[in-house]
Motif scaffolding. Sequence first.
Motif, short mmCIF file in Angstrom:
data_model
loop_
_atom_site.label_atom_id
_atom_site.label_comp_id
_atom_site.label_asym_id
_atom_site.label_seq_id
_atom_site.Cartn_x
_atom_site.Cartn_y
_atom_site.Cartn_z
N VAL A 172 36.84 63.34 -36.07
CA VAL A 172 38.05 62.51 -36.22
C VAL A 172 37.70 61.09 -35.76
CG1 VAL A 172 40.41 62.11 -35.43
CG2 VAL A 172 39.65 64.43 -35.96
N VAL A 173 37.96 60.12 -36.61
CA VAL A 173 37.60 58.73 -36.28
C VAL A 173 38.80 57.82 -36.13
CG1 VAL A 173 35.34 58.90 -37.40
CG2 VAL A 173 37.32 58.10 -38.74
N GLY A 174 39.99 58.27 -36.55
CA GLY A 174 41.12 57.35 -36.52
C GLY A 174 42.46 58.05 -36.38
N PHE A 175 43.48 57.21 -36.17
CA PHE A 175 44.85 57.69 -36.04
C PHE A 175 45.74 56.76 -36.86
CE2 PHE A 175 48.99 57.91 -33.74
CZ PHE A 175 49.22 59.27 -33.91
N GLY A 176 46.62 57.35 -37.67
CA GLY A 176 47.46 56.57 -38.56
C GLY A 176 48.93 56.93 -38.45
N LEU A 177 49.73 56.25 -39.24
CA LEU A 177 51.18 56.46 -39.32
C LEU A 177 51.58 56.26 -40.76
CD1 LEU A 177 53.83 56.95 -37.69
CD2 LEU A 177 54.04 54.45 -37.54
#
Length: 349
Positions: A172-177
């Motif tokens: 996992v490299v990122g977090f979004g919305l």
Amino acid sequence: MPPPAAPAGPRDLRALPKAHLHLHFTGSMRHTTLLELAERDGIRLPDQLVADWPPQLSAADEKGWFRFQRLYDVARSVLRTEDDVRRLVREAAEDDVLDGGRWLEIQVDPSGYAARFGGITAFTDLVLDAVAEAERSTGLGIALVVAANRTRHPLDARTLARLAAQYAGRGVVGFGLSNDERRGSTADFERAFAIAERAGLLLTPHGGELRGPEHVRVCLDALHADRLGHGVRSAEDPALLERIVTAGVALEVCPVSNVALGVYSDLTSVPLPTLLEAGATVALGADDPLLFGSRLAGQYATMRAAHDLPDTTLAELARMSFRASRAPSDVVAAGMAGIDAWLAGPPRD
């Protein structure tokens, strides 16, 4: 005397190495796979996903977005088994490779699949295992961006941010919305993004598509966005665009979906030249090929045609996609070398 040779055609965009940074999980599904899985389980699909595919969509109002979201939810419902999930990931990887993809960051909200697959952790494990299999079979590098749904409570987003943080450095490299950016208050998700930021994850909320520059500012100020999912409407505010360029915030621009959802009337209205002239980092993405009918190379082809872009500009767009990615350095270096070789090669006859 022989007639003069016809001018050489443009280079093959499917051979141009690219990183793909804006692709949603269910939205990556092949249409043929959707039909096959639905028939297997006796799921009746709406005409917009069968005879009238790709569907005519608009998100100009909340009813339009609701119709779009309903189609997405119906498509997600055909994923019933672990093998279905593995197939989706493998086929998404195969399709990206055919389009010149060398790196993929695919966005998924585990809570949308948790009930059927044993919870958010079990589903994330399943997807990461499917990613490892797809990487081995296709050679494509793949990572996940865990995305919260802005129509759900911000506490749910914090749970997903903690989940993403647990897998930081392990696929996992990122977090979004994601979801309709006109819904809810973006600032309410600040604490979730703070959790992801402390874990060293890339922060990439959706913003600047269905809402304008004022919402982009909230994404920058409250969520500390490193990249913006879409962000295309930053072009409407020169001062904001200058801020984005100075900060090095990349824009994940998805031209075909922008037009399909009614953000722009046609592809020539997508303000890619304005963004590039300002010095913005732009990575073209396909968003949801299942609903918009166009994959990665198609985004480059439509912008080439709409704005008469030379191959040098298209090559720079591909370079920017690698620069904006979280791909390992060796993948980036190989991609850059491949882009140089593509540009040095002869155009098609």
